[in-house]
Design a protein around this motif. Structure first.
Motif, mmCIF file in Angstrom:
data_model
loop_
_atom_site.group_PDB
_atom_site.id
_atom_site.type_symbol
_atom_site.label_atom_id
_atom_site.label_comp_id
_atom_site.label_asym_id
_atom_site.label_seq_id
_atom_site.Cartn_x
_atom_site.Cartn_y
_atom_site.Cartn_z
ATOM 1 N N VAL A 97 -0.800 10.943 5.829
ATOM 2 C CA VAL A 97 -1.545 9.774 6.295
ATOM 3 C C VAL A 97 -0.817 9.239 7.520
ATOM 4 O O VAL A 97 0.393 8.982 7.463
ATOM 5 C CB VAL A 97 -1.640 8.688 5.204
ATOM 6 C CG1 VAL A 97 -2.366 7.456 5.742
ATOM 7 C CG2 VAL A 97 -2.344 9.228 3.967
ATOM 8 N N MET A 98 -1.541 9.074 8.603
ATOM 9 C CA MET A 98 -0.923 8.633 9.844
ATOM 10 C C MET A 98 -0.243 7.284 9.661
ATOM 11 O O MET A 98 -0.837 6.343 9.148
ATOM 12 C CB MET A 98 -1.972 8.541 10.957
ATOM 13 C CG MET A 98 -1.404 8.207 12.334
ATOM 14 S SD MET A 98 -2.704 8.135 13.608
ATOM 15 C CE MET A 98 -3.270 9.838 13.588
ATOM 16 N N GLY A 99 1.037 7.211 10.052
ATOM 17 C CA GLY A 99 1.774 5.954 9.992
ATOM 18 C C GLY A 99 2.360 5.634 8.640
ATOM 19 O O GLY A 99 2.936 4.555 8.471
ATOM 20 N N MET A 100 2.240 6.534 7.650
ATOM 21 C CA MET A 100 2.774 6.275 6.324
ATOM 22 C C MET A 100 3.528 7.504 5.826
ATOM 23 O O MET A 100 3.293 8.627 6.292
ATOM 24 C CB MET A 100 1.656 5.922 5.340
ATOM 25 C CG MET A 100 0.907 4.651 5.669
ATOM 26 S SD MET A 100 -0.358 4.241 4.431
ATOM 27 C CE MET A 100 0.666 3.857 2.998
ATOM 28 N N THR A 101 4.413 7.267 4.850
ATOM 29 C CA THR A 101 5.159 8.340 4.203
ATOM 30 C C THR A 101 4.843 8.314 2.719
ATOM 31 O O THR A 101 4.862 7.246 2.100
ATOM 32 C CB THR A 101 6.678 8.161 4.412
ATOM 33 O OG1 THR A 101 6.959 8.148 5.815
ATOM 34 C CG2 THR A 101 7.458 9.283 3.740
ATOM 35 N N ALA A 102 4.556 9.474 2.167
ATOM 36 C CA ALA A 102 4.184 9.558 0.756
ATOM 37 C C ALA A 102 5.274 8.962 -0.121
ATOM 38 O O ALA A 102 6.468 9.252 0.052
ATOM 39 C CB ALA A 102 3.930 11.003 0.357
ATOM 40 N N GLY A 103 4.864 8.111 -1.049
ATOM 41 C CA GLY A 103 5.790 7.516 -2.001
ATOM 42 C C GLY A 103 6.549 6.316 -1.507
ATOM 43 O O GLY A 103 7.289 5.699 -2.274
ATOM 44 N N GLU A 104 6.392 5.954 -0.221
ATOM 45 C CA GLU A 104 7.093 4.796 0.323
ATOM 46 C C GLU A 104 6.090 3.680 0.579
ATOM 47 O O GLU A 104 5.248 3.784 1.478
ATOM 48 C CB GLU A 104 7.825 5.161 1.609
ATOM 49 C CG GLU A 104 8.947 6.164 1.401
ATOM 50 C CD GLU A 104 9.714 6.438 2.683
ATOM 51 O OE1 GLU A 104 9.469 5.729 3.695
ATOM 52 O OE2 GLU A 104 10.559 7.362 2.687
ATOM 53 N N PRO A 105 6.137 2.586 -0.179
ATOM 54 C CA PRO A 105 5.150 1.510 -0.018
ATOM 55 C C PRO A 105 5.250 0.834 1.351
ATOM 56 O O PRO A 105 6.346 0.597 1.869
ATOM 57 C CB PRO A 105 5.501 0.528 -1.142
ATOM 58 C CG PRO A 105 6.312 1.326 -2.118
ATOM 59 C CD PRO A 105 7.056 2.338 -1.299
ATOM 60 N N LYS A 106 4.108 0.537 1.898
ATOM 61 C CA LYS A 106 4.014 -0.270 3.107
ATOM 62 C C LYS A 106 3.809 -1.712 2.678
ATOM 63 O O LYS A 106 2.951 -1.995 1.839
ATOM 64 C CB LYS A 106 2.843 0.210 3.959
ATOM 65 C CG LYS A 106 2.616 -0.545 5.245
ATOM 66 C CD LYS A 106 1.419 0.041 6.013
ATOM 67 C CE LYS A 106 1.169 -0.752 7.286
ATOM 68 N NZ LYS A 106 0.024 -0.198 8.059
ATOM 69 N N THR A 107 4.587 -2.653 3.232
ATOM 70 C CA THR A 107 4.551 -4.031 2.745
ATOM 71 C C THR A 107 4.195 -5.046 3.825
ATOM 72 O O THR A 107 4.258 -6.255 3.580
ATOM 73 C CB THR A 107 5.912 -4.409 2.138
ATOM 74 O OG1 THR A 107 6.939 -4.227 3.129
ATOM 75 C CG2 THR A 107 6.224 -3.561 0.917
ATOM 76 N N ILE A 112 0.865 -1.182 0.000
ATOM 77 C CA ILE A 112 0.000 0.000 0.000
ATOM 78 C C ILE A 112 0.899 1.229 0.000
ATOM 79 O O ILE A 112 1.857 1.312 0.774
ATOM 80 C CB ILE A 112 -0.925 0.049 1.230
ATOM 81 C CG1 ILE A 112 -1.824 -1.188 1.295
ATOM 82 C CG2 ILE A 112 -1.789 1.313 1.201
ATOM 83 C CD1 ILE A 112 -2.681 -1.252 2.550
ATOM 84 N N SER A 113 0.603 2.164 -0.879
ATOM 85 C CA SER A 113 1.331 3.435 -0.893
ATOM 86 C C SER A 113 0.341 4.556 -1.142
ATOM 87 O O SER A 113 -0.805 4.322 -1.536
ATOM 88 C CB SER A 113 2.420 3.436 -1.974
ATOM 89 O OG SER A 113 1.844 3.252 -3.258
ATOM 90 N N PHE A 114 0.784 5.795 -0.868
ATOM 91 C CA PHE A 114 -0.090 6.927 -1.179
ATOM 92 C C PHE A 114 0.696 8.041 -1.841
ATOM 93 O O PHE A 114 1.915 8.162 -1.671
ATOM 94 C CB PHE A 114 -0.849 7.413 0.063
ATOM 95 C CG PHE A 114 -0.106 8.377 0.949
ATOM 96 C CD1 PHE A 114 -0.254 9.753 0.797
ATOM 97 C CD2 PHE A 114 0.719 7.911 1.956
ATOM 98 C CE1 PHE A 114 0.416 10.651 1.625
ATOM 99 C CE2 PHE A 114 1.390 8.795 2.796
ATOM 100 C CZ PHE A 114 1.239 10.169 2.632
ATOM 101 N N PHE A 149 -4.404 6.572 -2.979
ATOM 102 C CA PHE A 149 -3.793 5.348 -2.481
ATOM 103 C C PHE A 149 -3.695 4.325 -3.613
ATOM 104 O O PHE A 149 -4.592 4.218 -4.448
ATOM 105 C CB PHE A 149 -4.629 4.755 -1.342
ATOM 106 C CG PHE A 149 -4.625 5.562 -0.085
ATOM 107 C CD1 PHE A 149 -3.782 5.245 0.961
ATOM 108 C CD2 PHE A 149 -5.480 6.647 0.063
ATOM 109 C CE1 PHE A 149 -3.782 6.002 2.131
ATOM 110 C CE2 PHE A 149 -5.492 7.404 1.222
ATOM 111 C CZ PHE A 149 -4.637 7.082 2.257
ATOM 112 N N LYS A 150 -2.607 3.567 -3.605
ATOM 113 C CA LYS A 150 -2.439 2.417 -4.491
ATOM 114 C C LYS A 150 -2.344 1.171 -3.603
ATOM 115 O O LYS A 150 -1.417 1.044 -2.802
ATOM 116 C CB LYS A 150 -1.180 2.544 -5.343
ATOM 117 C CG LYS A 150 -1.194 3.715 -6.315
ATOM 118 C CD LYS A 150 -2.126 3.462 -7.492
ATOM 119 C CE LYS A 150 -2.010 4.556 -8.535
ATOM 120 N NZ LYS A 150 -2.889 4.318 -9.708
#
Length: 544
Positions: free
Chosen positions: A330-340, A318-320, A361-362
């Motif tokens: 987005v809380m807990g995420m960084t733009a352009g860095e996918p969460k895996t 998931i990325s945004f 979001f992708k």
């Protein structure tokens, strides 16, 4: 929908089932197709019209590259009657030496997506304009009863002058025998019609790549008071020159507030495919907002929320994207860095957003197996604006969902008999057909096995089964083969000739089942049976 010839949906005709476009014109000269939304809306609400389009052609020659798509708002109290074709894009009038076609009946505003340039041209009965302007977005005014004043030119912006470049072109200027992919040519139009003191502020934006932000093309404030209620429609036309004109993913809602939109890259998919969901959250207000809540839920065809890792669907990443708006977070995420890792279903996000901005979001995941409920996979995105403190009057656009159809083979059996009544003298024949009624061809090399446990009271005489490998153990007969079976097709008929018992009072049931070593869309239709009734006793009259 209508026209000459009519606009139509390509799903199941020119495209795969469930995965089509609204085709307004084909690559043929002198066509005009249209579609409008029958529901009307109060003009005091305004409208946001959002859609993707493709304009393309199969060859580059002197007979290609026209005309365009018209988007229009018209008086809902008027009967629908399309305007002129060709450069008038179904909205403006068109006059020839022999005929006159008036502008769209009740037309209030017409927005032309004009590849050829004649929607700006004061010819063929069109009123006003700077002349031919290819690759332009153009506005024309209300329809009147006077051919000297109707549908006047209001404003236009030429996006590029080059007739061959694809950089900012309205249409795709590369010949292709198939529709260009989104990576080759992507166009998405957003038209905002915002009420302002009894008139409208109109803004037209577009997006030329799936990962780019919207770019404003033009703004205009109307001078005419709109009618009490309006409808929205689309038309496209060709003349001596022509293109395919198509739209899809249409969203019509009210402007302002917050909204969510969702797409998936594969409407039809297979086990093992990766799906990518695109979820766009829009802050259409003039204020920065905090703590907007987004939930995203993946469900099967029965509406059950899937448990991740349960062999149906797994999320990979998931990325945004914040499109350079650094305070869109987005809380807990960084733009352009996918969460895996660390995924849940539903997935919950907390957003901060600038005024008039978008966060996208992708969400990518892999199909592991056919889901329950007919192989449907549904993704539902919903936003809750209540923690933000804003007034969101239209909540109908706070939820969006898409469904993918997981395609695969589906083997079924059909059992029949040459006669329902037992014939112990010459025998009977079971007739068994194995078919693929699924949505995909079966896979070559995957074995298909039909099993028939013949009732022990029957004596098998002969078997006809072209291409099947036959074996038996006692009264259990097995038929196998492993070549691919196309969807909608059947293997050669299996015929089992047998002698029934000479007498008996009970019906005999023959049951068969089929098994496929690959993945099936449905497994509860793999059995069938047929009933053989005993021969009636011979009746007679006893004389004493």
């Amino acid at each position: 929908m209508g026209g000459s010839p009519s606009a139509y949906l390509t799903s199941g005709i020119d495209d795969a089932n469930n995965d089509g476009w609204l085709r307004l014109t084909k690559f043929v000269n002198n066509q005009k197709g249209y579609a409008y939304i029958s529901s009307k809306f109060p003009s005091t609400l305004g409208a946001l019209i959002d859609f993707e389009y493709k304009i393309w052609r199969t060859n580059i020659s002197e007979n290609s590259g026209a005309d365009g798509i018209g988007v229009f708002l018209f008086d809902a109290s008027k009967s629908f009657s399309l305007g002129g074709y060709g450069g008038s894009l179904g909205y403006a009038p068109k006059t020839t030496t022999t005929t006159t076609t008036f502008g769209l009946n009740g037309g209030y505003i017409g927005i032309g997506i004009d590849e050829y340039g004649n929607f700006s041209n004061p010819t063929e009965g069109r009123v006003g304009g700077p002349g031919k302007k290819p690759n332009s977005i153009v506005l024309r005014s209300v329809t009147t009863n006077d051919l000297q004043t109707t549908n006047q030119y209001l404003i236009g912006v030429q996006l590029q002058a080059s007739p061959t470049s694809n950089l900012n072109s309205v249409d795709y200027n590369t010949a292709t025998i198939t529709r260009p992919t989104d990576s080759e040519f992507y166009r998405r139009i957003k038209i905002t019609v915002m009420p302002n003191a009894g008139k409208y502020d109109i803004t037209v934006k577009w997006r030329t790549a799936t990962n780019r932000p919207d770019s404003t093309i033009l703004t205009y404030q109307t001078t005419e008071v709109p009618p009490d209620s309006l409808r929205i429609g689309f038309a496209a036309s060709t003349g001596a020159l022509y293109n395919y004109h198509e739209i899809r993913n249409l969203i019509v809602t009210t402007p302002g507030g917050v909204s969510v939109e969702k797409w998936v890259d594969k409407i039809n998919a297979k086990v093992g495919n990766q799906l990518t969901y695109t979820v766009s959250v829009n802050n259409l207000t003039t204020s920065n907002i905090a703590n907007l809540e987004l939930s995203d839920t993946i469900k099967d065809g029965n509406g059950n929320t899937l448990i991740l890792g349960n062999d149906y669907f797994n999320i990979d990443s998931i990325s945004f994207i914040n499109y350079g708006k650094v305070t869109n977070t987005v809380m807990g995420m960084t733009a352009g860095e996918p969460k895996t890792s660390g995924f849940t279903n539903p997935m919950n996000f907390n957003l901060n957003m600038e005024a008039n901005s978008i966060t996208t979001f992708k969400i990518s995941g892999t199909i592991k197996n056919i889901t329950q409920g007919g192989g449907l996979l549904t993704n539902v995105a919903a936003i809750d604006p209540s923690p933000t403190g804003i007034l969101d009057e239209d909540k109908t656009n706070n939820i969006s969902q898409v469904t993918s159809y997981i395609l695969d083979a589906d083997f079924t059996t059909n059992s029949a008999i040459d006669s329902d009544c037992a014939n112990p003298d010459t025998g009977n024949t079971f007739l068994i057909t194995v078919s693929n009624t699924g949505s995909e061809n079966s896979i070559a090399g995957k074995t298909v096995t039909l099993t028939d446990t013949i009732p022990i009271s029957l004596t098998v005489k002969n078997i006809t089964a072209t291409g099947w490998i036959i074996s038996n153990s006692g009264n259990v007969y097995t038929f196998t083969r492993n070549e691919a079976l196309n969807l909608g097709s059947s293997y050669p008929l299996i015929g089992i000739e047998f002698l029934p018992p000479a007498s008996g009072t009970n019906a005999i049931i023959n049951s068969v089942s089929v098994h496929y070593d690959g993945i099936e869309a449905v497994s509860d239709n793999n059995n069938s049976q047929v009933v053989l009734h005993p021969k009636p006793a011979t009746s007679g009259i006893y004389h004493q």
